[in-house]
Design a protein around this motif. Structure first.
Motif, PDB file in Angstrom:
ATOM      1  N   ALA A  97      59.704  20.925  25.675  1.00 54.74           N
ATOM      2  CA  ALA A  97      60.040  22.200  24.396  1.00 54.74           C
ATOM      3  C   ALA A  97      58.382  22.714  23.981  1.00 54.74           C
ATOM      4  CB  ALA A  97      60.490  21.303  23.237  1.00 54.74           C
ATOM      5  N   ILE A  98      57.765  22.139  24.305  1.00 50.04           N
ATOM      6  CA  ILE A  98      56.182  22.764  24.398  1.00 50.04           C
ATOM      7  C   ILE A  98      56.122  23.562  25.297  1.00 50.04           C
ATOM      8  CG2 ILE A  98      53.733  22.269  24.510  1.00 50.04           C
ATOM      9  CD1 ILE A  98      54.154  19.574  22.934  1.00 50.04           C
ATOM     10  N   GLY A  99      56.356  23.229  26.423  1.00 51.53           N
ATOM     11  CA  GLY A  99      56.297  24.351  27.609  1.00 51.53           C
ATOM     12  C   GLY A  99      55.118  24.124  28.640  1.00 51.53           C
ATOM     13  N   ASP A 100      55.363  25.255  29.390  1.00 46.63           N
ATOM     14  CA  ASP A 100      54.206  25.529  30.526  1.00 46.63           C
ATOM     15  C   ASP A 100      53.281  26.351  30.087  1.00 46.63           C
ATOM     16  OD1 ASP A 100      55.712  27.715  30.881  1.00 46.63           O
ATOM     17  OD2 ASP A 100      55.776  27.382  33.059  1.00 46.63           O
ATOM     18  N   PHE A 101      53.319  27.151  29.017  1.00 47.62           N
ATOM     19  CA  PHE A 101      52.600  28.402  28.542  1.00 47.62           C
ATOM     20  C   PHE A 101      52.729  29.636  29.338  1.00 47.62           C
ATOM     21  CE2 PHE A 101      50.487  24.312  27.464  1.00 47.62           C
ATOM     22  CZ  PHE A 101      50.443  24.286  25.921  1.00 47.62           C
ATOM     23  N   LYS A 102      53.716  29.599  30.290  1.00 43.82           N
ATOM     24  CA  LYS A 102      53.913  31.024  31.032  1.00 43.82           C
ATOM     25  C   LYS A 102      55.458  31.396  30.817  1.00 43.82           C
ATOM     26  CE  LYS A 102      53.069  33.574  34.959  1.00 43.82           C
ATOM     27  NZ  LYS A 102      52.393  33.501  36.237  1.00 43.82           N
ATOM     28  N   TYR A 103      56.421  30.340  31.454  1.00 46.77           N
ATOM     29  CA  TYR A 103      57.773  30.808  31.534  1.00 46.77           C
ATOM     30  C   TYR A 103      58.739  30.011  30.294  1.00 46.77           C
ATOM     31  CZ  TYR A 103      56.529  32.916  35.918  1.00 46.77           C
ATOM     32  OH  TYR A 103      56.003  33.656  36.929  1.00 46.77           O
ATOM     33  N   ILE A 104      58.348  28.769  30.093  1.00 44.60           N
ATOM     34  CA  ILE A 104      59.238  27.877  29.144  1.00 44.60           C
ATOM     35  C   ILE A 104      58.584  27.476  27.984  1.00 44.60           C
ATOM     36  CG2 ILE A 104      60.659  27.249  31.541  1.00 44.60           C
ATOM     37  CD1 ILE A 104      59.102  24.586  31.209  1.00 44.60           C
ATOM     38  N   GLY A 105      59.340  27.040  26.984  1.00 47.06           N
ATOM     39  CA  GLY A 105      58.729  26.442  25.833  1.00 47.06           C
ATOM     40  C   GLY A 105      58.363  27.255  24.734  1.00 47.06           C
ATOM     41  N   LEU A 106      57.933  26.690  23.676  1.00 49.92           N
ATOM     42  CA  LEU A 106      57.383  27.417  22.352  1.00 49.92           C
ATOM     43  C   LEU A 106      56.516  28.217  22.731  1.00 49.92           C
ATOM     44  CD1 LEU A 106      57.405  24.153  20.176  1.00 49.92           C
ATOM     45  CD2 LEU A 106      58.940  26.005  19.937  1.00 49.92           C
ATOM     46  N   PHE A 123      67.617  26.289  24.740  1.00 51.56           N
ATOM     47  CA  PHE A 123      66.922  24.919  25.404  1.00 51.56           C
ATOM     48  C   PHE A 123      65.686  24.151  24.669  1.00 51.56           C
ATOM     49  CE2 PHE A 123      68.099  27.773  29.442  1.00 51.56           C
ATOM     50  CZ  PHE A 123      69.108  27.315  29.251  1.00 51.56           C
ATOM     51  N   ILE A 124      65.119  24.997  23.785  1.00 50.25           N
ATOM     52  CA  ILE A 124      63.713  24.343  23.111  1.00 50.25           C
ATOM     53  C   ILE A 124      64.428  23.667  21.949  1.00 50.25           C
ATOM     54  CG2 ILE A 124      61.928  25.089  21.560  1.00 50.25           C
ATOM     55  CD1 ILE A 124      61.398  27.339  23.368  1.00 50.25           C
ATOM     56  N   PRO A 125      65.373  24.090  21.293  1.00 53.17           N
ATOM     57  CA  PRO A 125      66.017  23.322  20.233  1.00 53.17           C
ATOM     58  C   PRO A 125      66.721  22.037  20.686  1.00 53.17           C
ATOM     59  CG  PRO A 125      66.284  25.702  19.760  1.00 53.17           C
ATOM     60  CD  PRO A 125      65.728  25.511  21.236  1.00 53.17           C
ATOM     61  N   LEU A 126      67.258  22.165  21.730  1.00 53.74           N
ATOM     62  CA  LEU A 126      67.850  20.862  22.299  1.00 53.74           C
ATOM     63  C   LEU A 126      66.923  20.016  22.810  1.00 53.74           C
ATOM     64  CD1 LEU A 126      70.526  19.572  23.514  1.00 53.74           C
ATOM     65  CD2 LEU A 126      70.196  20.935  25.697  1.00 53.74           C
ATOM     66  N   CYS A 127      65.919  20.348  23.509  1.00 52.72           N
ATOM     67  CA  CYS A 127      64.802  19.396  24.149  1.00 52.72           C
ATOM     68  C   CYS A 127      64.270  18.856  22.700  1.00 52.72           C
ATOM     69  CB  CYS A 127      63.843  20.297  24.865  1.00 52.72           C
ATOM     70  SG  CYS A 127      64.511  20.535  26.498  1.00 52.72           S
ATOM     71  N   LEU A 128      63.928  19.438  21.639  1.00 56.58           N
ATOM     72  CA  LEU A 128      63.352  18.976  20.362  1.00 56.58           C
ATOM     73  C   LEU A 128      64.194  17.884  19.711  1.00 56.58           C
ATOM     74  CD1 LEU A 128      61.484  22.030  18.862  1.00 56.58           C
ATOM     75  CD2 LEU A 128      60.400  20.170  19.877  1.00 56.58           C
ATOM     76  N   THR A 129      65.354  18.247  19.757  1.00 55.80           N
ATOM     77  CA  THR A 129      66.469  17.302  18.977  1.00 55.80           C
ATOM     78  C   THR A 129      66.505  16.058  20.059  1.00 55.80           C
ATOM     79  OG1 THR A 129      67.878  19.355  18.291  1.00 55.80           O
ATOM     80  CG2 THR A 129      69.165  17.018  18.359  1.00 55.80           C
ATOM     81  N   ILE A 130      66.579  16.250  21.464  1.00 55.94           N
ATOM     82  CA  ILE A 130      66.727  14.956  22.198  1.00 55.94           C
ATOM     83  C   ILE A 130      65.420  14.101  21.880  1.00 55.94           C
ATOM     84  CG2 ILE A 130      66.461  14.253  24.475  1.00 55.94           C
ATOM     85  CD1 ILE A 130      68.202  16.473  25.131  1.00 55.94           C
TER      86      ILE A 130
END
Length: 142
Positions: A97-106, A123-130
């Motif tokens: 959820a935090i991500g890679d700072f380029k393509y994915i995440g918050l 995807f971010i809300p799902l990952c944070l929920t998990i």
């Protein structure tokens, strides 16, 4: 409460795992939004099919770990897998959820692709929920 949360995580992980198997078998639904893309629209990565299989198996295994942990199913695996896995799994999803700072995440920089929009919406809300549910299970199980 732990049992309910574990069943929810098992259902989520199993669904995600089966979606990966669906893609391996040629399914297209959701695939175009499942992989990060560069601003010009080309895929940022092209994972091999074996990686998709491994992710599918891993996701279903994560769900099973929660069912084993709470005693819903009785399957003998080393205790360290449950002990460490119960912390590693939520950590993986919080980091995702935090991500890679380029393509994915918050904190992604590329925000206007189809993937980036799906990432922010789903995807971010799902990952944070998990991640949060996994940590709650750990804290309530002490």
């Amino acid at each position: 409460m732990i049992t309910v949360l574990s069943i929810i995580l098992f259902a989520v992980f199993s669904s995600l795992g089966f979606i990966h198997f669906y893609w391996i078998l040629g399914g297209k639904w959701g695939l175009e939004k499942a992989l990060p893309t560069k601003e010009a629209g080309q895929k940022a990565m092209e994972p091999p099919k074996i990686a998709t299989v491994i992710v599918g198996i891993g996701l279903i295994s994560f769900g099973l770990i929660y069912l084993i942990k709470t005693g819903i199913i009785n399957f003998q695996i080393p205790n360290w897998i449950i002990t460490y896995g119960s912390w590693i799994i939520p950590s993986i999803f919080i980091l995702r959820a935090i991500g890679d700072f380029k393509y994915i995440g918050l904190f992604k920089k590329i925000k206007n692709t189809e993937f980036a929009k799906a990432d922010s919406k789903w995807f971010i809300p799902l990952c944070l929920t998990i991640g949060i549910l996994g940590i709650l299970i750990q804290l309530m199980n002490k």
